[in-house]
Scaffold this motif. Structure first.
Motif, PDB file in Angstrom:
ATOM      1  N   ALA A 174      -7.279   1.800   7.023  1.00 42.62           N
ATOM      2  CA  ALA A 174      -7.896   0.473   7.096  1.00 42.62           C
ATOM      3  C   ALA A 174      -6.844  -0.603   7.320  1.00 42.62           C
ATOM      4  N   GLU A 175      -5.709  -0.488   6.656  1.00 39.78           N
ATOM      5  CA  GLU A 175      -4.645  -1.488   6.834  1.00 39.78           C
ATOM      6  C   GLU A 175      -4.069  -1.429   8.247  1.00 39.78           C
ATOM      7  N   VAL A 180     -10.255  -3.500   4.414  1.00 40.11           N
ATOM      8  CA  VAL A 180      -9.120  -3.080   3.583  1.00 40.11           C
ATOM      9  C   VAL A 180      -9.469  -3.260   2.108  1.00 40.11           C
ATOM     10  N   ASN A 199      -6.626  -3.087  10.403  1.00 41.90           N
ATOM     11  CA  ASN A 199      -6.576  -4.520  10.144  1.00 41.90           C
ATOM     12  C   ASN A 199      -5.413  -5.160  10.897  1.00 41.90           C
ATOM     13  N   VAL A 228      -7.122   3.767   2.700  1.00 45.39           N
ATOM     14  CA  VAL A 228      -6.467   2.459   2.589  1.00 45.39           C
ATOM     15  C   VAL A 228      -5.450   2.271   3.711  1.00 45.39           C
ATOM     16  N   HIS A 256       0.836  -1.212   0.000  1.00 51.10           N
ATOM     17  CA  HIS A 256       0.000   0.000   0.000  1.00 51.10           C
ATOM     18  C   HIS A 256       0.866   1.255   0.000  1.00 51.10           C
TER      19      HIS A 256
END
Length: 122
Positions: free
Chosen positions: A64-65, A97, A68, A61, A30
């Motif tokens: 979210a990563e 993600v 996660n 992104v 990412h």
């Protein structure tokens, strides 16, 4: 020397980002795509509103990563053996993600498709 709580919170947050980039394969991917999108934004002189869309996609992104990773590590700590609920939590976090990554691809197509087509036509 002890840092004030407010500054220490930023230090801890930054450390979490750095650790994720160093240790998580998907975070490295990412980060590479984010860097490429930023470079392409400069090269193609993307207008400010479109650049903000790129920044939004990158932010979503990466956030979210990071979430996660936090969920996966917490689940692994709390439930070292496999459990259906642990799997559900990890899969849902990975799904978040995926949703943001799909949004980022759509933004990338919207923002970069025309400039890339023009560049290839030259």
């Amino acid at each position: 020397m002890r840092l004030p709580k407010e500054i220490a919170a930023f230090v801890h947050a930054f450390r979490g980002i750095v650790q994720s980039v160093r240790n998580e394969r998907h975070m490295k991917i990412h980060t590479a795509f984010a860097a490429a999108a930023l470079v392409l934004s400069v090269v193609f002189r993307i207008p400010a509103p479109h650049f903000l869309l790129v920044l939004l996609a990158i932010t979503l992104v990466m956030s979210a990563e990071l979430m996660n990773t936090a969920i996966e590590k917490t689940v692994d700590l709390a439930m070292p053996e496999q459990h259906p609920l642990a799997r559900t939590a990890k899969d849902a976090a990975a799904g978040a993600v995926l949703v943001t990554a799909v949004f980022a691809v759509i933004v990338g197509l919207y923002v970069f498709l025309h400039p890339v087509r023009e560049w290839l036509a030259i």
